[in-house]
Scaffold this active site. Structure first.
Site, PDB file in Angstrom:
ATOM      1  N   GLY A 138      33.736  63.460 -22.298  1.00 42.94           N
ATOM      2  CA  GLY A 138      32.820  64.116 -20.904  1.00 42.94           C
ATOM      3  C   GLY A 138      31.775  64.714 -19.897  1.00 42.94           C
ATOM      4  O   GLY A 138      32.409  66.002 -20.395  1.00 42.94           O
ATOM      5  N   TYR A 187      34.248  55.535 -32.965  1.00 44.47           N
ATOM      6  CA  TYR A 187      32.887  56.414 -32.361  1.00 44.47           C
ATOM      7  C   TYR A 187      33.306  57.318 -31.579  1.00 44.47           C
ATOM      8  O   TYR A 187      32.714  58.668 -31.293  1.00 44.47           O
ATOM      9  CB  TYR A 187      32.165  55.551 -31.605  1.00 44.47           C
ATOM     10  CG  TYR A 187      31.163  56.280 -30.525  1.00 44.47           C
ATOM     11  CD1 TYR A 187      29.888  57.457 -31.420  1.00 44.47           C
ATOM     12  CD2 TYR A 187      31.547  55.862 -29.542  1.00 44.47           C
ATOM     13  CE1 TYR A 187      29.026  57.343 -30.061  1.00 44.47           C
ATOM     14  CE2 TYR A 187      30.271  56.870 -28.473  1.00 44.47           C
ATOM     15  CZ  TYR A 187      28.978  57.466 -29.134  1.00 44.47           C
ATOM     16  OH  TYR A 187      27.985  57.688 -28.137  1.00 44.47           O
ATOM     17  N   ASN A 198      43.073  60.574 -17.883  1.00 43.53           N
ATOM     18  CA  ASN A 198      42.761  59.959 -19.252  1.00 43.53           C
ATOM     19  C   ASN A 198      42.519  58.389 -19.265  1.00 43.53           C
ATOM     20  O   ASN A 198      43.680  58.285 -19.771  1.00 43.53           O
ATOM     21  CB  ASN A 198      42.531  60.745 -20.668  1.00 43.53           C
ATOM     22  CG  ASN A 198      41.680  59.254 -21.612  1.00 43.53           C
ATOM     23  OD1 ASN A 198      42.073  59.635 -22.666  1.00 43.53           O
ATOM     24  ND2 ASN A 198      40.154  59.532 -21.418  1.00 43.53           N
ATOM     25  N   GLY A 199      41.991  57.751 -19.068  1.00 48.71           N
ATOM     26  CA  GLY A 199      42.266  55.767 -18.992  1.00 48.71           C
ATOM     27  C   GLY A 199      41.283  55.519 -17.932  1.00 48.71           C
ATOM     28  O   GLY A 199      40.492  55.782 -17.352  1.00 48.71           O
ATOM     29  N   CYS A 223      37.193  60.313 -20.423  1.00 46.60           N
ATOM     30  CA  CYS A 223      37.695  61.790 -20.109  1.00 46.60           C
ATOM     31  C   CYS A 223      37.996  62.544 -21.401  1.00 46.60           C
ATOM     32  O   CYS A 223      38.117  62.015 -21.758  1.00 46.60           O
ATOM     33  CB  CYS A 223      38.615  61.537 -19.056  1.00 46.60           C
ATOM     34  SG  CYS A 223      38.357  60.968 -17.673  1.00 46.60           S
TER      35      CYS A 223
END
Length: 489
Positions: free
Chosen positions: A45, A261, A120-121, A19
């Site tokens: 995302g 990354y 987000n998570g 996300c």
């Protein structure tokens, strides 16, 4: 459309962040700014996107499957989202499945007013919490773990929304960065260990929150600072900022894979340039695992900064020995196994005139299942490379992530099944080496990894999970549970 991460293969042989979030208070046409910010976070995302706005009286939401541009590129779509406050979200699915009902921000009405939340998570005790809430009468409209937070807020007995929000988060395990939009303003929060990223910015009088600093750059905002682990920031409609720290000050453990990354190389994460860190990882690789070769070749695009660092440290020339097409996604028709196996060749093509007869060092950010690495090495051999040496800008990925990263189950991770020599044979490389865990820590500015109290969440490499994993424990057999308990302890 359901396109892949820019670096993601059709068979899922790359780790994927799940996300990206972006929110703004006090901006004319706030939804337009959010859409622009989400464009910059698209790599986090690409399955779905949503924006919710507030004009002082009403909330408005629009959600769609696919990219930001496919849903918010024309004025008519953004005209449906009036107001000077808005929050948005781009997602892959981790907990919960695909479909519009799981697209965030999620919205709920309470007696004290409505609120929208973007997350987000991943909540590692979401199943246990959901079961308890359903038993007490809660009715869920989605399968997303984010909705658990909404129900915890709704059932809290505290009088103010802020206190309810804190009360809810005290019951949550795992990793999160959150934006909560209320009629009074916006609340942004990062989990106590800071596993997932969040930054604070300003553009004039507007206050902005985003998963990455690059989103601030794109909208022309200034990066003010990183939201601290465990910090909860409240911004009212006039732009007044108030910081709260309701969770104490535990030692932070931000995700180290953001540097490897996930984040864009032009972002600043926890005060460090992602691009410079990735170059430093490449330098560490060259120091730790030198090789005699003619060319350093990145696996595009994720291997480029590390390859630049490797070339600079080793003195071996950097060359683009692989050219990537930017126009191939998961929606490309794949009528047969043969067509699916050709996916790497559609995305990547060897620069044959350059690599023929040469000893090549391939640099990539990670090896997950190993299938893509095998295809890339085979491509180099088919193009006439005399030798192909593989160097990886992260330690071996031996463990699954339970904090919001879409990783395969551990049995499908190549490094969990093989040692490095066997992995080299599997991908048919002349040699294979990974940066050491201490080398990775040196690249992010630490002298070494502190044993027993690491500075980052590196569980995907070490199995050292920084929080309880309640939902995993419930579905794990006793022998595995005992091992996991030792790791978490």
């Amino acid at each position: 459309m359901n396109l892949t991460h820019p670096y993601c293969d059709a068979d899922g042989d790359k780790l994927r962040e799940e996300c990206g979030i972006f929110g703004v208070v006090g901006a004319r046409d706030a939804a337009s700014m959010v859409a622009l910010g989400l464009h910059a976070l698209q790599h986090r995302g690409q399955e779905a996107v949503g924006i919710t706005s507030f004009d002082g009286q009403e909330s408005y939401s629009r959600r769609g499957i696919g990219h930001v541009a496919a849903n918010f590129s024309d004025a008519s779509a953004l005209a449906e989202l009036p107001g000077d406050m808005a929050a948005g979200h781009v997602r892959y699915s981790t907990t919960g499945g695909s479909g519009l009902r799981n697209v965030q921000p999620l919205y709920a009405d309470l007696a004290s007013g409505g609120f929208a939340i973007a997350h987000n998570g991943n909540i590692s005790n979401a199943v246990a919490l959901r079961r308890d809430l359903v038993g007490k009468g809660s009715i869920f409209q989605s399968t997303s773990d984010t909705e658990v937070i909404i129900h915890l807020v709704a059932t809290s007995r505290y009088p103010t929304l802020l206190d309810r929000f804190v009360d809810a988060l005290r019951m949550v395990e795992g990793a999160y960065s959150l934006i909560c939009m209320t009629p009074a303003g916006m609340i942004a929060c990062r989990d106590p260990l800071g596993i997932r990223p969040l930054v604070l910015g300003k553009l004039g009088e507007s206050v902005i929150f985003a998963s990455e600093s690059v989103a601030l750059d794109v909208v022309g905002a200034d990066l003010i600072r990183t939201v601290d682990p465990g910090e909860l920031i409240e911004v009212d409609r006039e732009g007044k900022i108030t910081s709260h720290r309701p969770f104490g000050t535990p030692a932070p453990r931000p995700c180290i894979f953001e540097h490897v990354y996930f984040s864009r190389p032009d972002s600043i994460v926890d005060g460090r340039s992602v691009y410079e860190v990735r170059k430093a990882i490449g330098q560490q690789l060259a120091i730790e695992s030198p090789v005699e070769a003619d060319l350093v070749v990145p696996v595009p695009d994720s291997g480029v900064p590390a390859a630049i660092g490797f070339a600079a440290q080793s003195g071996i020339p950097f060359e683009l020995g692989i050219i990537r097409s930017h126009y191939v996604g998961r929606t490309f028709i794949q009528p047969s196994d043969g067509a699916r196996n050709a996916d790497v060749r559609r995305k990547h093509n060897a620069n044959r005139a350059l690599v023929a007869g040469k000893r090549i060092v391939l640099i990539d950010d990670s090896i997950v299942r190993g299938t893509t690495s095998l295809k890339i090495v085979q491509m180099m051999r088919d193009a006439g490379a005399a030798e192909v040496h593989f160097r990886v800008a992260s330690p071996p990925t031996e463990h699954s992530c339970f904090y919001g990263v879409d990783t395969p189950e551990r049995s499908k991770l190549l490094a969990a099944r093989m040692d490095v020599a066997a992995m080299a044979d599997f991908i048919i490389a002349d040699s294979l080496a990974f940066v050491s865990i201490d080398g990775l820590y040196r690249a992010v500015g630490e002298a070494q990894r502190r044993s027993g109290a690491p500075q980052y969440c590196d569980a995907c490499f070490t199995g050292d999970y920084p929080t309880r994993l309640t939902d995993l424990a419930e579905r794990t057999n006793p022998a595995q549970l005992s091992l996991l308990a030792e790791k978490v302890a």
